[in-house]
Design an enzyme around this catalytic site. Structure first.
Site, PDB file in Angstrom:
ATOM      1  CG  HIS A 136     -62.905-106.300 130.831  1.00 15.69           C
ATOM      2  ND1 HIS A 136     -61.911-105.637 131.552  1.00 15.69           N
ATOM      3  CD2 HIS A 136     -62.510-106.547 129.608  1.00 15.69           C
ATOM      4  CE1 HIS A 136     -60.924-105.385 130.595  1.00 15.69           C
ATOM      5  NE2 HIS A 136     -61.116-105.816 129.475  1.00 15.69           N
ATOM      6  CG  ASP A 191     -58.288-104.116 133.214  1.00 10.21           C
ATOM      7  OD1 ASP A 191     -59.366-103.879 132.902  1.00 10.21           O
ATOM      8  OD2 ASP A 191     -57.639-102.860 133.709  1.00 10.21           O
TER       9      ASP A 191
END
Length: 437
Positions: free
Chosen positions: A410, A414
């Site tokens: 992350h 995304d």
């Protein structure tokens, strides 16, 4: 005599553990016949004999950790002649690491041999080290010019770096654990980064039990996974349902002719590899890596494929997967998986992946949340193909579906990008049109 040396198993490999001798003293050995097995932090492999002859002496017993170019055995040539060895590069085998005295005994601390006078730290421009060491140094902000290398020519090893982070100087014996009732007598040096992949668990020792040491490969897997999940990448997983009925039909229509033409069965893996390669081209950030705060955008699409083995796990790499047809992908899958099981892979075939796939569906799992294979930023997990009722054009139909999981780092990727990548894969598979043959 002919010196048998520990081979160079890849640029980043500086040492290996001799796990098994396949020949004993006095045995006749043919050229290219497997002589012994080794385990490194990247691969388990058989080492073939470079010459035919009689094995006369074993210098490194099973369990010995030796550096590359170390003499581990000597042979007499098949014709009784003496073949000179590259003495300038070869060095005697190190003392073996003793295994536990009995299966039920806790591992004993490993005593370090007296170290020779260490060379002065090399200047930054002349530092010799492996890519693994350089990556570890970058992660910790360590100037390798300040680290003493004890390898050949002052080369800095992983052990040297770990010793430096633990206090500097030459490598030291394993650090003993705090005195805890029932805990192992010795503890390994903590990897660079301050995390310990093997914390003590003395409460686990009760009742009728025995203890056996982790293999070199399992230790490497453990360190790799702990570093990936708890030290490097914040993991997030996205799961999409894919209707695989079109590729089921395409495979069923072509599988007999495919086997006749290519001498191998057609599986579903090449379809997913092809779909992943197409999606990676459209969303190249999924194919990228993070090196510190730099984003490495790979132009190559090299897909690692997890292969489960009886003794662990390997991830051989299909290089330039986007350039291969279904036939080429199937042949690559079969070749790499078979040689992984036969311990015939080279370390270079386990490196330079830009993306990886774990097919746990082959063992019946419907879906999972796999860990990222560093230095990749994403990993695709494939659940088992299975029939299920789903809604198609406002009607319930029985279709063959698969749950595909994309685990992402992350820091770089995304959820929206992960979802778009999976949607592209889903579109390719649900609208399959490419020729299989």
């Amino acid at each position: 005599m002919i010196d048998v040396v520990m081979p160079q198993m890849g640029e980043s490999i500086v040492e290996g553990t001799i796990t098994k001798w396949l020949k004993q003293v006095g045995d006749k050995v043919e050229k290219d016949e497997a002589l012994f097995e080794i385990s490194t932090d990247k691969v388990d492999s058989e080492v073939p004999a470079e010459h035919a002859g009689i094995l006369k002496e074993i210098l490194a017993e099973e369990g010995t950790v030796v550096a590359i170019s170390t003499v581990v055995a000597r042979m007499e040539a098949a014709d009784g002649s003496s073949t000179p060895a590259p003495a300038a590069e070869a060095k005697p085998a190190a003392a073996p690491v003793p295994p536990p005295a009995t299966p039920a005994a806790a591992p004993a601390p490993i005593a370090a041999a007296p170290a020779p006078a260490a060379p002065a730290p090399a200047a930054a421009g002349t530092v010799r080290s492996s890519p693994l060491v350089r990556r570890m140094a970058r992660e910790q902000g360590i100037d390798l010019g300040q680290v003493t290398g004890t390898g050949q020519g002052g080369r800095i090893s992983k052990k040297d770096l770990e010793a430096f982070t633990a206090g500097g100087g030459a490598p030291k014996p394993a650090v003993a654990a705090a005195a805890t009732p029932g805990a192992p007598a010795g503890r390994p040096v903590m990897p660079s980064g301050g995390y310990d992949p093997f914390p003590a668990a003395p409460d686990s020792r009760f009742g009728d039990y025995y203890v056996e040491p982790l293999s070199t490969m399992r230790k490497a897997i453990a360190e790799h996974m702990v570093r990936s999940m708890h030290h490097t990448a914040p993991h997030v997983s996205m799961i999409h349902q894919i209707d695989c009925t079109p590729i089921v039909k395409a495979r069923a229509a072509a599988k007999d002719k495919f086997q006749q033409q290519n001498g191998t069965k057609l599986t579903f893996m090449p379809f997913f590899l092809k779909a992943a390669a197409i999606a990676l081209k459209e969303y190249p950030t999924v194919n990228a890596s993070l090196d510190g705060s730099d984003v490495v955008m790979h132009r190559d699409i090299n897909i690692g494929m997890a292969v489960a083995l009886d003794w662990g796990l390997m991830v051989p790499v299909i290089k330039h997967a986007d350039n291969l047809s279904i036939v080429g992908l199937q042949k690559a899958v079969n070749d790499l998986a078979e040689r992984a099981r036969q311990k015939q892979l080279k370390p270079d075939e386990l490196s330079q992946s830009t993306f990886s796939i774990s097919n746990y569906g082959g063992y019946g799992s419907i879906f999972g949340t796999p860990a990222i294979n560093q230095p990749n930023s994403c990993l695709l997990g494939l659940g088992a193909l299975h029939k299920a009722p789903i809604v198609v054009d406002d009607a319930i139909a029985i279709r063959t579906i698969c749950y595909a999981t994309l685990t992402i780092d992350h820091r770089l990727v995304d959820g929206a990008l992960a979802a778009m990548f999976l949607e592209k894969m889903r579109a390719v598979i649900e609208n399959w049109s490419e020729s299989v043959l």
